[in-house]
Write a protein that holds these residues in place. Structure first.
Motif, short mmCIF file in Angstrom:
data_model
loop_
_atom_site.label_atom_id
_atom_site.label_comp_id
_atom_site.label_asym_id
_atom_site.label_seq_id
_atom_site.Cartn_x
_atom_site.Cartn_y
_atom_site.Cartn_z
N LYS A 3 42.08 56.07 47.05
CA LYS A 3 40.79 55.85 46.39
C LYS A 3 40.98 56.01 44.89
CE LYS A 3 37.69 57.34 50.09
NZ LYS A 3 37.49 55.96 50.51
N THR A 5 38.61 56.14 41.23
CA THR A 5 37.30 56.19 40.58
C THR A 5 37.47 55.91 39.10
OG1 THR A 5 36.37 57.74 42.18
CG2 THR A 5 35.34 57.68 40.00
N ASP A 15 33.74 53.29 42.39
CA ASP A 15 34.68 53.82 43.39
C ASP A 15 35.30 52.67 44.18
OD1 ASP A 15 34.10 56.64 42.97
OD2 ASP A 15 32.15 56.21 43.85
N ASP A 17 38.57 51.49 47.08
CA ASP A 17 39.76 51.69 47.91
C ASP A 17 40.75 50.65 47.41
OD1 ASP A 17 38.74 53.69 49.65
OD2 ASP A 17 37.56 52.13 50.62
N ASN A 27 42.71 46.77 39.17
CA ASN A 27 41.51 47.08 39.95
C ASN A 27 40.26 47.06 39.07
OD1 ASN A 27 42.43 47.69 42.79
ND2 ASN A 27 43.86 48.91 41.58
N ASP A 95 45.85 59.37 45.39
CA ASP A 95 44.60 59.20 46.14
C ASP A 95 43.50 60.08 45.54
OD1 ASP A 95 42.78 58.53 48.11
OD2 ASP A 95 43.52 60.06 49.50
N GLY A 96 42.42 59.45 45.09
CA GLY A 96 41.31 60.20 44.49
C GLY A 96 41.34 60.23 42.98
#
Ligand code: FES
Length: 106
Positions: A3, A5, A15, A17, A27, A95-96
């Motif tokens: 993920k 952000t 947010d 994936d 992204n 991740d995150g």
């Protein structure tokens, strides 16, 4: 799928994936996050994909390599957590990840 952000300068939170191996810049551009211009398309040659890595993530993401550091000299309001988002590749280890878009690009 890690993920990611991205927080725009106006505070809007995006947010996603994302695919392992994709860059934060890719992204952001693909999802039209405002404030990431990425004029050189990810070649580490423009500094218009500048972001601030969230303090909590800064150590994990790590420092820029020499070429990126040179380009960061051209970015607007560089801070210790500044990175070029085309040079941050997503992975399970990130991740995150949270990054912040600066007020403007150079
Ligand atoms: S897109 Fe040009 S330096 Fe990142």
């Amino acid at each position: 799928m890690p993920k990611l952000t991205i927080i725009a300068f106006d505070g809007t939170q995006y947010d996603f994936d994302v695919q392992n191996g994709s860059t934060v810049m890719e992204n952001a551009v693909r999802n039209s996050v405002p404030g990431i211009e990425a004029e050189c398309g990810g070649a580490c040659a423009c500094a218009t994909c500048h972001v601030y890595v969230d303090e909590e993530w800064s150590a994990t993401v790590g420092a820029p390599e020499a070429m990126e550091e040179d380009m960061l000299d051209f970015a607007y309001e560089v801070k210790p957590t500044s990175r070029l988002s085309c040079q941050i590749k997503m992975s399970d280890g990130l991740d995150g990840l949270v990054v912040h878009v600066p007020e403007r690009q150079a």
